[in-house]
Design an enzyme around this catalytic site. Structure first.
Site: not given
Length: 167
Positions: A25-26, A134
């Site tokens: 996703e990142e 994160h």
């Protein structure tokens, strides 16, 4: 975990419900694009770990606080949430007295954006606030997690062909 809990609670619902877990996703949302291309969903509920911003922000700036419910994101830099689907989700939250927080993010993005913008699939984002996201030491509230699951379950139970046609 939320996806698995939702599927478990919906095992007897008469809908064709499919779920995926994705990676990357990142770094460009590659996983969700491959899954959406394969599944071709009618709608998408995207679970997201969203940054809890209630540590140093002024009260009026907080959009995702721990223990205040999941966050329903109206928009971020990557998408504007389908307003009719978002209203449906908010109405369900109110009907079942599920606490939710609403946000308009000036940064970030989610897998929901990719499915919404690339394939035109109505998508909403149910964010579970996470403190220090994160990082190697982040945490969330079980209450927020539970309410996110319950919101998705009730949305699926109340969703009809008429609802889909109205989006």
């Amino acid at each position: 975990a939320a996806v698995l809990d939702v599927l478990h609670q919906l095992k007897d619902v008469n809908h064709n419900i499919e779920a995926t877990l994705t990676t990357q996703e990142e770094v460009g949302e590659r996983g969700v694009l491959a899954n959406a291309r394969r599944l071709k969903p009618d709608v998408m509920i995207c679970f997201e770990g969203c940054p809890a911003d209630d540590t140093f922000s002024e009260g009026y700036m907080i959009q995702a606080a721990l223990n205040k419910g999941p966050m329903l994101r109206h928009m971020d830099v990557s998408m504007i949430t389908n307003p009719r689907f978002q209203k449906f989700a908010l109405d369900i939250a109110h009907k079942y007295q599920i606490p939710v927080q609403e946000s308009v993010r000036s940064g970030g993005g989610t897998n929901g954006a990719m499915v919404n913008t690339h394939y035109g699939i109505p998508s909403i984002v149910i964010g579970i606030p996470v403190r220090y996201i994160h990082s190697s030491n982040c945490w969330t509230s079980y209450q927020d997690y539970h309410n996110a699951v319950q919101l998705a379950v009730q949305i699926a139970k109340e969703f009809t062909a008429e609802t889909l046609n109205s989006l």
